[in-house]
Design an enzyme around this catalytic site. Structure first.
Site, PDB file in Angstrom:
ATOM      1  CD  GLU A   1      -2.835   1.259   0.181  1.00 14.63           C
ATOM      2  OE1 GLU A   1      -3.739   0.440   0.287  1.00 14.63           O
ATOM      3  OE2 GLU A   1      -2.777   2.263  -0.679  1.00 14.63           O
TER       4      GLU A   1
ATOM      5  CE  LYS B   1       5.662   7.361  -5.711  1.00 11.79           C
ATOM      6  NZ  LYS B   1       5.637   8.994  -5.252  1.00 11.79           N
TER       7      LYS B   1
ATOM      8  N   GLY C   1       2.230   7.335  -0.630  1.00 11.57           N
ATOM      9  CA  GLY C   1       2.553   7.312   0.747  1.00 11.57           C
ATOM     10  C   GLY C   1       1.651   6.767   1.647  1.00 11.57           C
TER      11      GLY C   1
ATOM     12  CB  ILE D   1      -3.024   8.413  -0.280  1.00 14.59           C
ATOM     13  CG1 ILE D   1      -2.246   9.846  -0.092  1.00 14.59           C
ATOM     14  CG2 ILE D   1      -4.447   8.553  -0.672  1.00 14.59           C
ATOM     15  CD1 ILE D   1      -2.002  10.452  -1.498  1.00 14.59           C
TER      16      ILE D   1
ATOM     17  N   GLY E   1       6.830  11.017   3.150  1.00 14.52           N
ATOM     18  CA  GLY E   1       7.252  11.509   4.353  1.00 14.52           C
ATOM     19  C   GLY E   1       7.460  10.176   5.072  1.00 14.52           C
TER      20      GLY E   1
ATOM     21  CD  GLU F   1      16.633  11.602  -2.330  1.00 11.41           C
ATOM     22  OE1 GLU F   1      17.728  11.532  -1.834  1.00 11.41           O
ATOM     23  OE2 GLU F   1      15.555  11.267  -1.441  1.00 11.41           O
TER      24      GLU F   1
END
Lengths: 410, 410
Positions: A124, A200, A129, A131, A298, A185
């Site tokens: 998941e 994704k 992230g 969600i 995050g 980054e």
């Protein structure tokens, strides 16, 4: 009691450790069983931590321990992550990962190994992230045939574009700010070139359409070429520029999948998705449009999604979740140019008024054009049509030189 | 093969029947087991339908048939729906419902009976129609402590308010249009007075905070009192008026829950939720804000959510889903006035300039006010503060007469 091992103690891994260790009571209460973090695999030393005794540098400690039923892989990369994940699944341990690169490259194979060994492979956290998106797609929308997935899938690029749109920054300045804030980054390639969004999209498309979609099959354009000029023109068309991933199922069963910058109308729900937020719009034949929105990255958001998967594994140690897709046929993904779209076009020309007339004639309708006579430039939005045909029409207009073209989403 | 009975063949029920009967192959493929619709309970006659032989007028046909493992309740109302649902659960059959009135009134009791009989009681479709929200909250956000739920929970009122905001309609005209389009009932009370939103908020709050919240505990204000004047002032504050449901967990464990019209800043993600769409924002301690958006009602969206629950029951005939909340303590819900908010105020006054100065002095900061000297009226937004204190401050300003007050969400 269910024993869990964690592989990788970076940003997400340390968040997972903190939740498993410090929220243990709440988690136990939720699933009526105790979850115990037994090992953390990392080659680095973390002597100062309160939970330092849990660390090991030997993967075999995890693999050979029959008490370990669930393994969390948050190391990143594909090489070791793939070998270790595969070994754990073959050994009858469920695996939870947030590693989008791994799932986009090897998801189908790992799901098949998990099924053959009657364990779960859950991921998941690999998309969006924290969600909730993959489980709702697989479960809540199970009665739907999904026809489209359209999303803002990368928080770093969305932050940069938000600054370019709302604060008139240049790409370079916005990127620098993103780096200062820790959103980008030092080497921002994977984000700004669209690779992260592409991975994704592969996972979303595979789950939505039932066959593996590989990153190499997805035409990917990043945001490094976006100029202030186009952001400003977009504003005059009452739109904002966003990096989107879009996959569609065609009536014949083939799919298109692409990542590119697009102009999104300000009235569209995606237009208000700003800063590091992500949002994914899913279209189902019964439900219509459904949107999932939240922080796409995050430490704690992602870690909380990983832990939710761990809890789900713990509840279903002997039951398989119905997360599944088949091996991808070589011709499953077809060029996106055969699907319908609308294009934004900006081009140099000798005579903006004449060029506007020529464009209107070519596209068969009176186009609203913005003309800059001083810069000898025009910009307009085409009518909706097949992308390939629209591009051909454009190419047949010699008066438009070096056109900059983006998709439009109303 | 798993046998299913359907109770109620109205708008949602007929959609459920169509999906179960005409998408049977797709559903079977998804869960690797055949789902068979065996009975449809309805007192009306549907002789013309292709599946007329499935109809029965006797509940006992369903209750006494040991082959029936899953029962779908989409009759509406509480009386019969409650008796039949309870009887089915006691008989060891799982029940799926879209009936928000039933779940808001009796959810805790029915969940307990389901648990005692080792079956499932699922009701994803009771909130947000086809939008996945309850399962993602219970499962994907399981590692979070949820502190707030804020949503646009009723499509009818959102349609009316959208027309008032975007097309300058009056409430009466917008309601008439909603009725013409089939979005509002002939008797629109349950929608426009906020009762429907209130029931959905009860379900969301119970799931988020772990104890039953009853409709009578939720202070509910509908949209019948909203005037064009306030919609226009909202626009000048760069906000739109929406009917929202809001429940918050206080640090001491108590919760507040209320339904009311509010001014939502145009920059807020909820501001672009228009027409009959719903959206629910959930705040978790780890994940931050997460939003779920889609069509909150309608035959096929709701039916597809019901069928997804049926598939989930079919996959978990012997495993319990972890959907659960406890009986509500009488003092669990406390008045919303003790929580933080910001208020919009419009009031009559003799001297707008003097009133603006008095208000700024009372609230302790220079307020941006809009003054209408001809109408002898001012409007302003207060600073953030405890609602009760803000209202007391306002009451202590005699120069402001008959103030109209709404919450503000930035």
């Amino acid at each position: 009691m269910i024993n869990v091992a964690l592989m990788g103690h970076g940003v997400v891994g340390s968040g997972v450790a903190e939740i498993l260790l410090y929220h243990r009571d709440v988690l136990t209460e939720k699933i009526k069983e105790e979850i115990r973090l037994k090992y953390i695999l990392d080659l680095r030393d973390f002597d100062g931590l309160a939970y330092a005794p849990l660390f090991t540098k030997r993967f075999a400690d995890i693999l050979d321990d029959p008490e370990i039923r669930i393994v969390v892989e948050v190391m990143g990369g594909v090489t070791f992550a793939y070998d270790y994940t595969k070994a754990c699944l073959l050994a009858g341990k469920s695996v939870v990962t947030s590693n989008k690169e791994l799932v986009a490259a090897k998801g189908q194979e790992l799901l098949e190994i998990a099924a053959a060994n009657n364990v779960n492979f859950l991921f998941e956290a690999s998309v969006g992230g924290g969600i909730p998106i993959l489980r709702p797609m697989a479960q809540c929308l199970a009665a739907n045939t999904i026809t489209e997935v359209l999303g803002i899938l990368n928080g770093t690029t969305n932050f940069i574009l938000t600054k370019m749109v709302a604060e008139n920054m240049s790409f370079a300045d916005a990127l620098r700010l993103a780096q200062q804030n820790g959103y980008a980054e030092k080497d921002p390639t994977a984000d700004v070139e669209g690779h992260d969004a592409c991975r994704k999209l592969c996972i979303l498309a595979a789950l939505a359409f039932g066959q593996h979609v590989y990153p190499a099959q997805v035409e990917t354009t990043g945001i490094t070429g976006i100029s202030r000029t186009d952001v400003d023109y977009a504003d005059r068309f009452n739109a904002v520029v966003k990096l989107i991933g879009r996959a569609r199922r065609l009536p014949d069963g083939h799919v298109t999948a692409a990542v590119y910058p697009a102009l999104i109308s300000r009235a569209h729900i995606l237009a208000n998705v700003n800063d590091v937020f992500n949002a994914i719009l899913v279209h189902g034949d019964c439900v219509g449009d459904v949107l999932f929105y939240g922080r796409g990255a995050g430490k704690m958001p992602t870690a909380s999604a990983v832990v939710a998967d761990v809890l789900d594994c713990a509840k279903h140690l002997t039951a398989r979740k119905y997360l599944y897709w088949a091996e991808g046929a070589p011709d499953f993904v077809v060029p996106a140019t055969i699907s319908e779209t609308r294009l934004y076009v900006r081009a140099s020309c000798d005579d903006p008024t004449a060029a506007a007339k020529a464009a209107s004639d070519a596209f068969g309708e009176e186009l609203f054009t913005i003309r800059d006579n001083a810069a000898r430039e025009i910009a307009f939005l085409t009518p909706t049509g097949t992308e390939g045909v629209l591009r051909e029409t454009l190419a047949a207009l010699p008066c438009l030189r070096d056109p900059v073209v983006y998709h439009v989403i109303d």
